[in-house]
Design a protein around this motif. Structure first.
Motif, PDB file in Angstrom:
ATOM      1  N   ILE A   1       0.868  -1.176   0.000  1.00  0.00           N
ATOM      2  CA  ILE A   1       0.000   0.000   0.000  1.00  0.00           C
ATOM      3  C   ILE A   1       0.908   1.229   0.000  1.00  0.00           C
ATOM      4  O   ILE A   1       2.071   1.133   0.373  1.00  0.00           O
ATOM      5  CB  ILE A   1      -0.917  -0.017   1.258  1.00  0.00           C
ATOM      6  CG1 ILE A   1      -2.013   1.030   1.184  1.00  0.00           C
ATOM      7  CG2 ILE A   1      -0.118   0.121   2.527  1.00  0.00           C
ATOM      8  CD1 ILE A   1      -3.076   0.868   2.262  1.00  0.00           C
TER       9      ILE A   1
ATOM     10  N   PRO B   1      -3.492   5.471  11.009  1.00  0.00           N
ATOM     11  CA  PRO B   1      -3.468   4.414  12.023  1.00  0.00           C
ATOM     12  C   PRO B   1      -3.291   3.002  11.432  1.00  0.00           C
ATOM     13  O   PRO B   1      -3.049   2.055  12.161  1.00  0.00           O
ATOM     14  CB  PRO B   1      -4.829   4.544  12.700  1.00  0.00           C
ATOM     15  CG  PRO B   1      -5.712   5.103  11.635  1.00  0.00           C
ATOM     16  CD  PRO B   1      -4.823   6.018  10.817  1.00  0.00           C
ATOM     17  N   LEU B   2      -3.397   2.865  10.110  1.00  0.00           N
ATOM     18  CA  LEU B   2      -3.284   1.560   9.451  1.00  0.00           C
ATOM     19  C   LEU B   2      -1.817   1.191   9.243  1.00  0.00           C
ATOM     20  O   LEU B   2      -1.029   1.984   8.725  1.00  0.00           O
ATOM     21  CB  LEU B   2      -3.997   1.597   8.095  1.00  0.00           C
ATOM     22  CG  LEU B   2      -3.906   0.337   7.248  1.00  0.00           C
ATOM     23  CD1 LEU B   2      -4.676  -0.797   7.901  1.00  0.00           C
ATOM     24  CD2 LEU B   2      -4.445   0.617   5.862  1.00  0.00           C
ATOM     25  N   ILE B   3      -1.460  -0.014   9.661  1.00  0.00           N
ATOM     26  CA  ILE B   3      -0.091  -0.515   9.482  1.00  0.00           C
ATOM     27  C   ILE B   3      -0.190  -1.838   8.730  1.00  0.00           C
ATOM     28  O   ILE B   3      -0.806  -2.788   9.212  1.00  0.00           O
ATOM     29  CB  ILE B   3       0.622  -0.705  10.836  1.00  0.00           C
ATOM     30  CG1 ILE B   3       0.720   0.648  11.541  1.00  0.00           C
ATOM     31  CG2 ILE B   3       2.000  -1.326  10.634  1.00  0.00           C
ATOM     32  CD1 ILE B   3       1.245   0.564  12.942  1.00  0.00           C
ATOM     33  N   MET B   4       0.419  -1.873   7.541  1.00  0.00           N
ATOM     34  CA  MET B   4       0.383  -3.071   6.697  1.00  0.00           C
ATOM     35  C   MET B   4       1.770  -3.702   6.639  1.00  0.00           C
ATOM     36  O   MET B   4       2.766  -2.990   6.483  1.00  0.00           O
ATOM     37  CB  MET B   4      -0.058  -2.705   5.275  1.00  0.00           C
ATOM     38  CG  MET B   4      -1.463  -2.158   5.175  1.00  0.00           C
ATOM     39  SD  MET B   4      -2.710  -3.403   5.488  1.00  0.00           S
ATOM     40  CE  MET B   4      -2.469  -4.470   4.090  1.00  0.00           C
TER      41      MET B   4
ATOM     42  N   HIS C   1       7.563  -2.570  13.739  1.00  0.00           N
ATOM     43  CA  HIS C   1       6.226  -2.229  14.210  1.00  0.00           C
ATOM     44  C   HIS C   1       6.360  -1.257  15.384  1.00  0.00           C
ATOM     45  O   HIS C   1       7.225  -1.430  16.234  1.00  0.00           O
ATOM     46  CB  HIS C   1       5.490  -3.497  14.644  1.00  0.00           C
ATOM     47  CG  HIS C   1       4.037  -3.282  14.850  1.00  0.00           C
ATOM     48  ND1 HIS C   1       3.527  -2.692  15.988  1.00  0.00           N
ATOM     49  CD2 HIS C   1       2.974  -3.564  14.058  1.00  0.00           C
ATOM     50  CE1 HIS C   1       2.213  -2.630  15.896  1.00  0.00           C
ATOM     51  NE2 HIS C   1       1.846  -3.150  14.732  1.00  0.00           N
TER      52      HIS C   1
ATOM     53  N   ARG D   1       2.949   2.416   6.865  1.00  0.00           N
ATOM     54  CA  ARG D   1       1.935   3.046   7.704  1.00  0.00           C
ATOM     55  C   ARG D   1       1.203   4.140   6.936  1.00  0.00           C
ATOM     56  O   ARG D   1       1.814   4.982   6.285  1.00  0.00           O
ATOM     57  CB  ARG D   1       2.596   3.663   8.935  1.00  0.00           C
ATOM     58  CG  ARG D   1       1.622   4.413   9.802  1.00  0.00           C
ATOM     59  CD  ARG D   1       2.315   5.098  10.947  1.00  0.00           C
ATOM     60  NE  ARG D   1       1.498   4.894  12.125  1.00  0.00           N
ATOM     61  CZ  ARG D   1       1.924   4.877  13.346  1.00  0.00           C
ATOM     62  NH1 ARG D   1       3.188   5.057  13.599  1.00  0.00           N
ATOM     63  NH2 ARG D   1       1.097   4.698  14.344  1.00  0.00           N
ATOM     64  N   VAL D   2      -0.128   4.110   7.043  1.00  0.00           N
ATOM     65  CA  VAL D   2      -0.985   5.167   6.514  1.00  0.00           C
ATOM     66  C   VAL D   2      -1.914   5.542   7.662  1.00  0.00           C
ATOM     67  O   VAL D   2      -2.828   4.792   7.994  1.00  0.00           O
ATOM     68  CB  VAL D   2      -1.815   4.692   5.298  1.00  0.00           C
ATOM     69  CG1 VAL D   2      -2.696   5.815   4.796  1.00  0.00           C
ATOM     70  CG2 VAL D   2      -0.943   4.152   4.205  1.00  0.00           C
TER      71      VAL D   2
ATOM     72  N   GLY E   1       2.299   4.602   1.524  1.00  0.00           N
ATOM     73  CA  GLY E   1       2.377   5.160   2.862  1.00  0.00           C
ATOM     74  C   GLY E   1       3.819   5.376   3.265  1.00  0.00           C
ATOM     75  O   GLY E   1       4.705   5.464   2.410  1.00  0.00           O
TER      76      GLY E   1
ATOM     77  N   TYR F   1       2.374   2.143  -3.745  1.00  0.00           N
ATOM     78  CA  TYR F   1       1.892   0.768  -3.867  1.00  0.00           C
ATOM     79  C   TYR F   1       2.774   0.016  -4.858  1.00  0.00           C
ATOM     80  O   TYR F   1       3.008   0.474  -5.969  1.00  0.00           O
ATOM     81  CB  TYR F   1       0.440   0.750  -4.347  1.00  0.00           C
ATOM     82  CG  TYR F   1      -0.017  -0.613  -4.792  1.00  0.00           C
ATOM     83  CD1 TYR F   1      -0.311  -1.595  -3.856  1.00  0.00           C
ATOM     84  CD2 TYR F   1      -0.122  -0.920  -6.135  1.00  0.00           C
ATOM     85  CE1 TYR F   1      -0.714  -2.846  -4.251  1.00  0.00           C
ATOM     86  CE2 TYR F   1      -0.530  -2.177  -6.547  1.00  0.00           C
ATOM     87  CZ  TYR F   1      -0.823  -3.137  -5.603  1.00  0.00           C
ATOM     88  OH  TYR F   1      -1.217  -4.379  -6.003  1.00  0.00           O
TER      89      TYR F   1
END
Length: 154
Positions: A82, A117-120, A90, A114-115, A84, A143
């Motif tokens: 993604i 609060p989302l962490i992929m 982490h 990280r985007v 970010g 991406y």
């Protein structure tokens, strides 16, 4: 009193696929310096809109003209899932997921994007040795951008 704007009939996907709308989107992309975008409709259809002079080519945005960094044939990339900011570890942990020179296995987490609060997780596609990280902590990645290079296991 003003009248409410009436929405065109049809789904959003049908409206986007309208030739006049596609032409406007391609123009906006070209003006913004964006080569292409992909839009996934609710029914699973994927629409790719390519801007610029090569937009009429069936291979537009694909092949050597695309500005994608190339890796040597012996190295596999671990790519950002993604767009970010890259994180080598982490935020809730005290150590990086993996270090350069360490062995990795398929689907092992090697970093994060990280985007808000989302962490992929960024995962290794195959077994091997983590050869290099080509971005710095906090760098903005897109991406599919290559983040790590992995030397395949022998």
């Amino acid at each position: 009193m003003t009248k409410a704007r009436k929405r065109k009939s049809g789904s959003l996907a049908e409206q986007i696929l309208d030739p006049a709308t596609l032409e406007k989107i391609a123009f906006w992309l070209e003006q913004a310096g964006v080569g292409s975008i992909e839009i996934e409709a609710g029914d699973g259809r994927l629409v790719r809109i390519v801007a610029g002079e090569d937009a009429t080519s069936p291979d537009a945005g694909v092949g050597p003209a695309a500005s994608v960094p190339t890796e040597p044939a012996t190295v596999r990339p671990a790519k950002a899932p993604i767009a970010g900011h890259f994180l080598p570890m982490h935020p809730a942990r005290n150590a990086a997921e993996s270090t350069i020179g360490a062995s990795v296995f398929p689907e092992q987490i090697v970093g994060f994007v990280r985007v808000g609060p989302l962490i992929m997780p960024i995962c290794a596609e195959g077994a091997g040795t983590l050869d290099a990280c080509i971005v710095e902590s906090g760098d903005l990645v897109g991406y599919g951008d290559t983040v790590f290079l992995i030397e395949p296991a022998q």
